[in-house]
Scaffold this active site. Sequence first.
Site, mmCIF file in Angstrom:
data_model
loop_
_atom_site.group_PDB
_atom_site.id
_atom_site.type_symbol
_atom_site.label_atom_id
_atom_site.label_comp_id
_atom_site.label_asym_id
_atom_site.label_seq_id
_atom_site.Cartn_x
_atom_site.Cartn_y
_atom_site.Cartn_z
ATOM 1 N N CYS A 181 -20.750 -0.998 -11.411
ATOM 2 C CA CYS A 181 -20.040 -0.126 -10.458
ATOM 3 C C CYS A 181 -20.230 1.335 -10.833
ATOM 4 O O CYS A 181 -20.434 2.185 -9.972
ATOM 5 C CB CYS A 181 -18.563 -0.503 -10.379
ATOM 6 S SG CYS A 181 -17.698 -0.501 -11.949
ATOM 7 N N ASP A 205 0.805 -1.227 0.000
ATOM 8 C CA ASP A 205 0.000 0.000 0.000
ATOM 9 C C ASP A 205 0.835 1.273 0.000
ATOM 10 O O ASP A 205 0.754 2.059 -0.931
ATOM 11 C CB ASP A 205 -0.984 -0.017 1.185
ATOM 12 C CG ASP A 205 -2.070 1.024 1.007
ATOM 13 O OD1 ASP A 205 -2.536 1.201 -0.132
ATOM 14 O OD2 ASP A 205 -2.450 1.664 2.003
ATOM 15 N N CYS A 217 -14.542 10.192 -4.626
ATOM 16 C CA CYS A 217 -14.774 8.807 -4.156
ATOM 17 C C CYS A 217 -15.141 8.855 -2.661
ATOM 18 O O CYS A 217 -14.471 9.517 -1.860
ATOM 19 C CB CYS A 217 -13.509 7.987 -4.368
ATOM 20 S SG CYS A 217 -13.567 6.350 -3.623
ATOM 21 N N CYS A 226 -19.645 -4.743 -17.162
ATOM 22 C CA CYS A 226 -21.109 -4.635 -17.018
ATOM 23 C C CYS A 226 -21.555 -3.239 -16.602
ATOM 24 O O CYS A 226 -22.730 -2.899 -16.702
ATOM 25 C CB CYS A 226 -21.613 -5.658 -15.998
ATOM 26 S SG CYS A 226 -21.169 -5.247 -14.295
#
Length: 260
Positions: free
Chosen positions: A153, A93, A172, A150
């Site tokens: 999201c 991270d 976000c 798809c």
Amino acid sequence: MNGISPLWGICPFEKIKDGLIDCRAKSRLPENAESVIVACFPYLLDNSEYTDINISKYAVVTDYHNVAVSRLEKAVSRLKDLFPKNKFTAFADNSPIPEVRAACFAGLGVRGMNSLLITEKYGSFVFIGEIVTDLNIEYNEAEEKPCMGCKKCIESCPSSAIKENGFDRNVCLSEITQKKGELSEEEIRLMKECGCVWGCDICQDVCPMNKNAASTTIEEFLSSPVPHVSDGCSLENRAYEWRGRKVIERNISLQRRDDI
Ligand code: B12
């Protein structure tokens, strides 16, 4: 590596070297890096562990930074015994490596439209960590492939952070919950609507590729779930510890506001 992570692969450093993230940890990269050993750490628990949840699933388990780095450090010490002339550095991270991209090039999964790595077995509910080395390790050629596309999201993101051709970090909801200082009315409204005081899982929860995601077998994650945070709770060894009590308690109190 199998005892360290159930899913790992090799990404040649060459493939990600132009997209390195500018951060302090960059100075720890070994000189003449050749290979990145990328490892995934699945973190999904059984559904029963998420009763009364008010934080994102990734934060329910014990702090993944510590788990991933300590596991990777074990591998580093074995690798150093085997290859004493080479350098090995572990990151997770807080890393200069664009981890999703590296994991895709290591053949560990596809890039979701939500920008996350989606693996076949564990879906996107995995953390990513890596060991960067100047050892030239053989790898299987893999490309960064997109998910099934798809758009669930994109349609479900409450702040429209996910776009067909990118991601708007500033809006976000996960980013909003981490922000210091005062939040705007719109940010508070979004956070209240989601009911989360840390992180956001909406783009992962709606993803059909996550439908049958397998649960974790990582002992450290199984042993200490905390799905609900409240005023005065311990932050020790939690993914939100770095941000401090002020932000998490602000978010808890904002969830109680009924004027927005
Ligand atoms: C900054 C950061 C964030 C920011 C910004 C996220 C973002 N999507 O930009 C915030 C705080 C919002 C965030 C949120 C989350 N994060 Co985060 N984050 C990071 C971090 C530290 C750096 C990411 C980064 O800036 N990369 C640099 C960019 C340039 O690289 P890139 O992602 O490869 O993107 C480039 C291209 O590939 C391309 N691209 C990017 N997205 C897409 C999408 C499509 C469709 C296409 C075609 C191209 C494309 O354009 C970019 C520019 O060149 C990484 C750790 C790391 N070192 O990588 C974790 C990391 C990505 N986060 C992680 C997690 C778990 C999350 C959350 C799920 C946590 C949560 N539940 O709240 C959310 C998910 C939000 C989301 N949908 O992305 C995990 C993801 C694991 C996985 N399965 O993929 C990581 C890898 C940390 C880890 N060690 O496990 N995160």
